[in-house]
Structure formats: structure tokens, C-alpha cells
Design a protein around this motif. Structure first.
Motif, PDB file in Angstrom:
ATOM      1  N   LYS A 194      28.314  12.004 -15.003  1.00 23.47           N
ATOM      2  CA  LYS A 194      28.221  10.653 -15.552  1.00 23.47           C
ATOM      3  C   LYS A 194      28.574   9.590 -14.510  1.00 23.47           C
ATOM      4  CE  LYS A 194      30.211   7.577 -18.967  1.00 23.47           C
ATOM      5  NZ  LYS A 194      31.179   7.431 -20.060  1.00 23.47           N
ATOM      6  N   GLN A 195      29.637   9.786 -13.766  1.00 23.64           N
ATOM      7  CA  GLN A 195      30.051   8.783 -12.773  1.00 23.64           C
ATOM      8  C   GLN A 195      28.991   8.602 -11.685  1.00 23.64           C
ATOM      9  OE1 GLN A 195      32.582   6.694 -13.269  1.00 23.64           O
ATOM     10  NE2 GLN A 195      32.820   7.818 -15.190  1.00 23.64           N
ATOM     11  N   GLU A 196      28.376   9.677 -11.279  1.00 23.42           N
ATOM     12  CA  GLU A 196      27.317   9.594 -10.270  1.00 23.42           C
ATOM     13  C   GLU A 196      26.103   8.849 -10.811  1.00 23.42           C
ATOM     14  OE1 GLU A 196      29.112  12.264 -10.991  1.00 23.42           O
ATOM     15  OE2 GLU A 196      29.971  12.954  -9.102  1.00 23.42           O
ATOM     16  N   LEU A 197      25.780   9.067 -12.081  1.00 24.42           N
ATOM     17  CA  LEU A 197      24.660   8.349 -12.697  1.00 24.42           C
ATOM     18  C   LEU A 197      24.972   6.849 -12.804  1.00 24.42           C
ATOM     19  CD1 LEU A 197      23.683  10.897 -15.488  1.00 24.42           C
ATOM     20  CD2 LEU A 197      22.369  10.352 -13.420  1.00 24.42           C
ATOM     21  N   LEU A 198      26.205   6.517 -13.156  1.00 25.23           N
ATOM     22  CA  LEU A 198      26.614   5.103 -13.214  1.00 25.23           C
ATOM     23  C   LEU A 198      26.490   4.453 -11.838  1.00 25.23           C
ATOM     24  CD1 LEU A 198      29.738   5.423 -15.523  1.00 25.23           C
ATOM     25  CD2 LEU A 198      27.724   4.004 -15.998  1.00 25.23           C
ATOM     26  N   ALA A 199      26.960   5.148 -10.799  1.00 20.49           N
ATOM     27  CA  ALA A 199      26.895   4.608  -9.436  1.00 20.49           C
ATOM     28  C   ALA A 199      25.448   4.433  -8.997  1.00 20.49           C
ATOM     29  CB  ALA A 199      27.642   5.529  -8.470  1.00 20.49           C
ATOM     30  N   PHE A 200      24.604   5.414  -9.286  1.00 20.79           N
ATOM     31  CA  PHE A 200      23.194   5.316  -8.916  1.00 20.79           C
ATOM     32  C   PHE A 200      22.526   4.148  -9.619  1.00 20.79           C
ATOM     33  CE2 PHE A 200      18.693   6.145  -9.434  1.00 20.79           C
ATOM     34  CZ  PHE A 200      18.315   6.406  -8.127  1.00 20.79           C
ATOM     35  N   ASN A 201      22.812   3.986 -10.907  1.00 23.14           N
ATOM     36  CA  ASN A 201      22.184   2.922 -11.679  1.00 23.14           C
ATOM     37  C   ASN A 201      22.576   1.536 -11.168  1.00 23.14           C
ATOM     38  OD1 ASN A 201      20.501   2.088 -13.942  1.00 23.14           O
ATOM     39  ND2 ASN A 201      22.402   1.344 -14.819  1.00 23.14           N
ATOM     40  N   LYS A 202      23.744   1.398 -10.559  1.00 26.53           N
ATOM     41  CA  LYS A 202      24.137   0.110  -9.964  1.00 26.53           C
ATOM     42  C   LYS A 202      23.287  -0.199  -8.736  1.00 26.53           C
ATOM     43  CE  LYS A 202      28.888  -0.081 -11.522  1.00 26.53           C
ATOM     44  NZ  LYS A 202      30.307  -0.069 -11.149  1.00 26.53           N
ATOM     45  N   ILE A 203      22.936   0.837  -7.991  1.00 24.14           N
ATOM     46  CA  ILE A 203      22.133   0.667  -6.775  1.00 24.14           C
ATOM     47  C   ILE A 203      20.651   0.549  -7.114  1.00 24.14           C
ATOM     48  CG2 ILE A 203      21.406   1.788  -4.624  1.00 24.14           C
ATOM     49  CD1 ILE A 203      24.141   3.258  -4.702  1.00 24.14           C
ATOM     50  N   CYS A 204      20.215   1.384  -8.037  1.00 25.55           N
ATOM     51  CA  CYS A 204      18.798   1.451  -8.410  1.00 25.55           C
ATOM     52  C   CYS A 204      18.710   1.461  -9.938  1.00 25.55           C
ATOM     53  CB  CYS A 204      18.167   2.711  -7.821  1.00 25.55           C
ATOM     54  SG  CYS A 204      16.419   2.884  -8.210  1.00 25.55           S
ATOM     55  N   PRO A 205      18.553   0.295 -10.551  1.00 23.26           N
ATOM     56  CA  PRO A 205      18.442   0.265 -12.009  1.00 23.26           C
ATOM     57  C   PRO A 205      17.339   1.212 -12.489  1.00 23.26           C
ATOM     58  CG  PRO A 205      18.681  -1.944 -11.154  1.00 23.26           C
ATOM     59  CD  PRO A 205      18.469  -1.041  -9.966  1.00 23.26           C
TER      60      PRO A 205
END
Length: 89
Positions: A24-35
Motif C-alpha cells: 500500500k505505501q509503495e502504491l501511495l508513493a507511486f500515485n504521488k509521482i504518477c497519478p
């Protein structure tokens, strides 16, 4: 990207939903960089609240629509933990 944006796809079952929750944390971080949109096919409905901070699109699995949904993914992910069940995957 496709016309509807970047789509991360995951196909599993309520039993394997905990594997996705482990990143989950990795998905949150990715979504901040690439919506993106995270399409979840077969995900546990009771676990969706744990992903409330992510742009998820839950879909009920169906053999008839599986290929169509897979073709809408920009990338597919398959997070597994190490265990006897997962070794069979």
C-alpha cells in the motif's frame, strides 16, 4: 499513457488481497509521482476501506470480461509473499 490515464491492474481473489495490501505505501508513493487508477479485479470488498487513500476501481471478476479489463491495464502487478500457496503460483 492511454487516453484514460495510467492504469495499474491487479487480478486476484479475496484470499490474495492481503498481498496487495502489503505494498500500500509503495502504491501511495507511486500515485504521488504518477497519478493513476488502480483496477482491482476480485479484490476483497471488506478490505477496500484499507485503500481509501488510493484511486481504486474495484471490479467483480468474470471470465467473460477478464480479457477486456486486462487490455485496459498500462501495467499489471502481482505481489506475492513467500508461502506454500504462493509457491504454487
Amino acid at each position: 499513457f492511454r487516453s484514460h490515464g495510467f492504469v495499474i491492474g491487479w487480478i486476484g481473489s479475496p484470499y490474495t488481497s492481503n498481498h496487495l495490501l502489503s505494498i500500500k505505501q509503495e502504491l501511495l508513493a507511486f500515485n504521488k509521482i504518477c497519478p493513476c487508477t488502480i483496477t482491482l479485479i476480485g479484490f476483497s470488498k471488506s478490505s477496500l476501506k484499507e485503500l481509501s487513500n488510493l484511486p481504486v476501481k474495484p471490479i467483480t471478476w468474470s471470465e467473460g470480461t477478464e480479457l477486456e479489463h486486462i487490455q485496459s491495464f498500462s501495467v499489471g502487478i502481482m505481489q506475492l509473499i513467500r508461502g506454500p500457496f504462493e509457491k504454487g503460483k
